[in-house]
Design an enzyme around this catalytic site. Structure first.
Site, short mmCIF file in Angstrom:
data_model
loop_
_atom_site.label_atom_id
_atom_site.label_comp_id
_atom_site.label_asym_id
_atom_site.label_seq_id
_atom_site.Cartn_x
_atom_site.Cartn_y
_atom_site.Cartn_z
N HIS A 19 -5.34 -1.41 -4.63
CA HIS A 19 -5.82 -0.31 -3.80
C HIS A 19 -6.70 0.58 -4.62
CE1 HIS A 19 -2.28 -1.86 -1.69
NE2 HIS A 19 -3.07 -1.69 -0.64
N ASP A 33 -2.94 -8.04 -4.73
CA ASP A 33 -3.27 -6.80 -4.05
C ASP A 33 -3.83 -5.77 -5.02
OD1 ASP A 33 -3.42 -5.31 -1.81
OD2 ASP A 33 -1.27 -5.03 -1.54
N LYS A 36 -12.50 -4.29 8.40
CA LYS A 36 -12.38 -5.10 7.20
C LYS A 36 -13.49 -6.12 7.09
CE LYS A 36 -9.18 -8.29 9.44
NZ LYS A 36 -8.00 -9.13 9.32
N HIS A 80 -8.33 -1.36 0.51
CA HIS A 80 -7.34 -2.42 0.25
C HIS A 80 -8.15 -3.68 -0.03
CE1 HIS A 80 -4.18 -0.34 2.89
NE2 HIS A 80 -5.29 0.27 3.20
N GLN A 116 0.74 -11.20 -2.74
CA GLN A 116 -0.66 -10.82 -2.56
C GLN A 116 -1.26 -10.45 -3.91
OE1 GLN A 116 0.10 -7.49 0.11
NE2 GLN A 116 -0.92 -8.60 1.75
N CYS A 131 0.79 -1.23 0.00
CA CYS A 131 0.00 0.00 0.00
C CYS A 131 0.83 1.28 0.00
CB CYS A 131 -1.06 0.01 1.10
SG CYS A 131 -0.76 -1.05 2.50
N ARG A 140 7.41 -10.96 5.33
CA ARG A 140 7.09 -10.65 6.71
C ARG A 140 7.79 -11.66 7.61
NH1 ARG A 140 0.59 -9.40 6.07
NH2 ARG A 140 0.89 -7.73 4.55
#
Length: 645
Positions: free
Chosen positions: A388, A386, A472, A518, A384, A337, A366
């Site tokens: 945004h 991912d 979320k 997200h 991910q 992000c 991570r």
RNA sequence: GCUUUUGUAGCUCAGGGGUAGAGCACUUCCUUGGUAAGGAAGAGGUCACGAGUUCAAAUCUCGUCAAAAGCUCCA
């Protein structure tokens, strides 16, 4: 007399002080035999507890989740009774029911317990159960409770009692065993007919890693032997579906000590599968107005200080990478992000441009505690799916709905038929865990709940499960054998736009702050593939599977024809291979079946002469003879079906 | 990270103070076959890694690394 309302809304009068069990008997003896506990005015109570007021009553049996909970909770007591008789002096922690069965945390002092001992405890439990011992409740004073366990020398129970309010303390007695317990319990142990103690594990007292580790024994019980057997079969089935096992067998992924813990290596077939998933989602996202972006795997430490992630997770992350001379610090990126925020900031935006949807299959790293790593479901490096979405506040709900649509489309294509959504909001008791203004949190939580209601999703709300920057919505699927997995996630975020000072120019010619959403429909490619493997047991949908068709020549004489078939199938973009080994057909079929190849084509003399194929479908068997074209078209059709929105 | 357990051939596993075994997979040969295992021969291992004890260690001890179950954690 008191008035009791039943679930069907009928009302009947009973003597004051009647018990649920007596009410059940007044309805039918058969029902009474099956009653485990009862729910009175929303509270689960003992079936033998006198009822002294009007209210609604539901009799609970094995078919009710609360009935099962009572059953297993009592089973935990039964186990404790057995353990106390076999190992006198054992101290007891807590022994609750859980989703599948129960456990009890015990302190055996110097002694230790092995898997073989479990059989002994099971035997003892069966023996005690068959004695039909009644559960008896007694309410006692705090002082008396403390005295009992001081005598017993059980510091765990003493600590528990210490935290309880006087006047609300109860003991349950069952045979020779007495335990501090709120209840409720079964009328007697005779209901428990089948017992299996499953595993032994260490567990910290009160879940605190600084405190003593107790021995936890997990078990499950059933009212019928048959149900236990079925449950054990299910456990076996789960073992067979383990994605780590299937991943190796089907050559999808591996790990290497030399590469490092929690860092998956995708083998060619696994990479193919994953790429196909990615391409599928890319196509869906393109149709939904997403744009792809690409960002590097590291970012300046400042980036994460700005985002707030450094303050929150910096200590528990991989240490920063530093440049050799200047000493600049970079972090392996733990999320995408902040990078995407900087992409948004590349140029000023008009309200007319929004929403802007930036998507990236972004690989992130991570640090996870070594004991947490597990196959592909918990790793240290993962990708991910991912994206945004930067939008105006008035667009949040529509954008949220758009994401839900994508998630549902994916679930359909991959045959996840059972799922629910979980809406995670703040823990009102711990406001310091979260960043951002009260007003923004309220707006965000409100929008998510409204969206869920408007789209008619089944949802549950969990307090305290929100991310630190926003609430979320997570999607939890149930796989083919009923296990729950968390997959996709959608998060509303008012905070990062503020931290990164994101802006757009509104129709009033003033600067405004966009909202970020997200979202990751798969979650991570690693986790998703793992779940998909366990859901399908390795039998992937035809459109996804690396090898769709295997051609099995009866003998070398038909290799040439097999190659002709292969060429034709390739023209239809069907992924096929030929088994050239000099093995018999039976052997080739067996191997293709084990490797979960969806279609096998047996070709020999007959087929070559008539330009046909003998089609065999995986786990179904012989499907008869078809022309090459007929077969190719049926495959094409099957793939197309799955893609239908 | 913590507790417990484990690490022997590509896989599944047996063995165990005197320098390695099975089945499957693999290679070669024979076999040329019709819907879930054809036959034979061969090759393949510093017994996770490093120290220590011992005349001798794959075996015993300690450490490291990795894996499993559970706990704690999860942007």
């Amino acid at each position: 007399m008191i008035n009791i309302t039943f679930p069907d809304q009928s009302v009947r009068q009973f003597e004051n002080g009647i018990t649920a069990m007596e009410i059940a008997k007044s309805i039918s003896e058969g029902l009474a035999r099956n009653v485990l506990s009862a729910k009175f005015n929303g509270l689960v109570i003992d079936s033998f507890k006198p009822i002294d007021s009007d209210g609604t009553l539901q009799l609970l049996t094995w078919n009710d989740p609360e009935g099962k909970a009572t059953f297993w909770h009592s089973s935990a007591h039964l186990m404790a009774e057995a353990i106390e008789s076999l190992y006198p002096g054992t101290k007891f922690g807590i022994g609750p029911d859980i989703e599948n069965g129960f456990y009890y945390d015990i302190d055996l002092g110097e002694k230790s317990i092995t898997l073989e001992d479990l059989t002994k405890i099971e035997q003892k439990m069966l023996e005690l159960a068959s004695q039909n011992q009644s559960f008896v409740r007694s309410e006692i004073s705090k002082e008396e409770a403390l005295k009992t366990f001081t005598q017993k020398g059980d510091e765990y129970k003493l600590e528990l009692i210490d935290g309880l309010e006087d006047g609300k303390i109860s003991f349950y007695h069952c045979g020779a065993f007495t335990d501090l317990c709120r209840g409720p319990h079964l009328p007697n142990t005779g209901h428990i007919k089948a017992i299996k103690l499953l595993s032994i594990a260490g567990a910290y007292w009160r879940g605190d890693e600084k405190r003593k580790q107790l021995t936890r024994i997990y078990g499950i019980t059933f009212p019928k032997k048959k149900e236990l057997d079925e449950y054990l079969v299910l456990l076996e089935e789960a073992k067979k579906r383990d994605h780590r096992k299937i991943g190796r067998e089907l050559e999808l992924f591996t790990f290497s000590q030399r590469v490092g813990q929690g860092l998956p290596l995708w083998l060619p077939k696994g990479a193919q599968l994953r790429e196909r998933l990615e391409n599928y989602l890319k196509r869906v996202q393109k149709d939904a107005g997403y744009e792809s972006v690409i960002t590097p795997h590291i970012g300046s430490k400042e980036l994460y200080v700005t985002s707030g992630h450094y303050a929150k997770y910096g200590q528990d992350s991989f240490r920063p990478i530093t440049t050799p001379y200047e000493g600049e610090e970079f972090l392996l990126k733990p999320m995408n992000c902040p990078h995407h925020c900087e992409i948004y900031k590349f140029k000023p935006h008009s309200y007319k441009e929004l929403p802007i949807r930036l998507a990236e299959f972004g690989t992130v790293y991570r640090y996870e505690q070594s004991g947490e790593l597990h196959g592909l479901t918990r790793v240290r490096g993962f990708t991910q799916d991912d994206a945004h979405i930067f939008c105006r506040p008035d667009q949040v709900k529509d954008e949220f709905k758009g994401v839900i649509k994508i998630v549902l489309q994916i679930f359909r294509a991959l045959e996840f038929k059972n799922f629910i959504t979980q809406i995670s909001i703040r823990d009102p008791k711990n406001p310091e865990k979260y960043i951002g203004s009260e007003e923004n949190w309220q707006r965000a939580e409100q929008s998510i709940i409204e969206v869920a209601q408007e789209t008619g999703l089944d949802y549950i709300i969990e307090e305290g499960e929100a991310a630190f920057y926003g609430p979320k919505m997570d999607f939890m699927v149930r796989d083919a054998i009923g296990r729950k997995w968390q997959l996709g996630t959608i998060q509303v975020d008012y905070n990062l736009p503020e931290r990164f000072e994101l802006e757009y120019i509104g129709d009033d010619n003033q600067k405004h702050r966009p909202v970020m959403i997200h979202r990751a429909p798969f979650g991570s490619m690693e986790r998703f593939v793992a779940v998909l493997i366990e859901h399908t047991a390795g039998k992937f949908p035809l459109w996804l599977t690396p090898e769709q068709v295997r051609i099995l020549p009866i003998s070398e004489k038909y290799h040439e024809y097999a190659e002709k078939v292969l060429t034709e199938l390739k023209n239809y973009e069907i992924r096929a291979t030929i088994d050239y080994r000099s093995e018999k057909a039976g052997r080739k079929i067996r191997d293709a079946e084990i490797q979960r190849v969806p279609y096998m084509l047996v070709v020999g003399e007959k087929e070559e002469e008539s330009l046909t194929l003998s089609v065999r479908k995986q786990s179904e068997g012989d499907k008869g003879v078809m022309s090459i074209e007929e077969f190719a078209k049926s495959i094409d059709e099957e793939v197309r079906q799955a893609m239908v929105q």
